[in-house]
Design a protein around this motif. Structure first.
Motif, PDB file in Angstrom:
ATOM      1  N   ASP A  43       0.715  -1.128   0.018  1.00  0.00           N
ATOM      2  CA  ASP A  43       0.116   0.138  -0.151  1.00  0.00           C
ATOM      3  C   ASP A  43       1.034   1.297   0.102  1.00  0.00           C
ATOM      4  OD1 ASP A  43       1.061   0.126   2.526  1.00  0.00           O
ATOM      5  OD2 ASP A  43      -1.078   0.249   3.649  1.00  0.00           O
ATOM      6  N   THR A  53      -3.507   2.315  -4.020  1.00  0.00           N
ATOM      7  CA  THR A  53      -4.486   1.612  -3.881  1.00  0.00           C
ATOM      8  C   THR A  53      -4.657   0.308  -4.883  1.00  0.00           C
ATOM      9  OG1 THR A  53      -5.615   2.995  -5.574  1.00  0.00           O
ATOM     10  CG2 THR A  53      -5.831   3.553  -3.275  1.00  0.00           C
ATOM     11  N   VAL A  94      -4.021  -4.303  -3.834  1.00  0.00           N
ATOM     12  CA  VAL A  94      -3.091  -4.374  -2.619  1.00  0.00           C
ATOM     13  C   VAL A  94      -3.441  -5.713  -2.093  1.00  0.00           C
ATOM     14  CG1 VAL A  94      -2.263  -3.466  -0.318  1.00  0.00           C
ATOM     15  CG2 VAL A  94      -3.136  -2.003  -2.305  1.00  0.00           C
TER      16      VAL A  94
END
Length: 144
Positions: A43, A53, A94
C-alpha cells in the motif's frame, strides 16, 4: 490439493498466482529444502505521493521468452535445484501476488542461493512495467 503444474514452468500470466501450485511443482521426497518468494502489492511506494490502492502491470511481448531464459540460466548455474517462477500482469489490488518463485533442493543453501538469483534476475531483466494508482486519484509509472 493444488493442481500439479510441471516443474520448471516460468510464466508471465494474467491469472492469479498460487504459492501452493509453485511448491507442488518443485517438491519431492528427495528435497530437504523448499524456498519460496512472494512479491505482493503493498500500500505504499517510495515513488508514490499518497497511499497505493492498486496497480496495472504491463509486459513487453518478449517478457515470456525472457522469464523462461532466466529460469533456464538460473537452473544451469544451480544444477542441484528444481525451480519455478511466475509474474502476474493486469490489474492487481493491494495484497495480490505479483511474483511467486519456488526452489527445491536437497540442501537449503542451494535452494536459498538459487531463489535469490532467480528473483533478482526476474526483477532486473523481465520487461514489465507498473502503473501505480494512489488514494488521491493520481497515478505514476514505475520501471519505464
Amino acid at each position: 490439493m493444488p493442481a500439479r503444474l510441471p516443474e520448471g514452468f516460468a510464466v508471465v500470466t494474467d491469472a492469479p498466482l498460487d504459492l501452493a501450485e509453485h511448491v507442488a511443482a518443485v517438491s519431492s521426497r528427495a528435497d530437504g529444502a523448499v524456498v519460496t518468494f512472494i512479491g505482493q502489492v503493498r500500500d505504499h511506494d517510495p515513488d508514490a505521493a499518497d497511499r497505493v490502492t492498486g496497480l496495472d502491470y504491463s509486459a513487453h511481448p518478449d517478457a515470456q521468452r525472457i522469464i523462461g531464459e532466466i529460469a533456464d540460466r538460473v537452473r544451469a548455474e544451480h544444477p542441484l535445484v528444481k525451480l519455478t517462477v511466475s509474474h502476474r500482469i493486469g490489474h492487481l489490488e493491494v495484497g495480490d501476488l505479483a511474483l511467486v518463485a519456488a526452489v527445491a533442493s536437497a540442501h537449503r543453501g542451494d535452494a536459498f542461493a538459487a531463489c535469490e538469483a532467480l528473483v533478482e534476475a526476474v526483477k532486473a531483466e523481465v520487461p514489465i512495467w507498473k502503473k501505480q494508482y494512489e488514494l488521491g486519484g493520481t497515478h505514476t509509472w514505475v520501471g519505464l
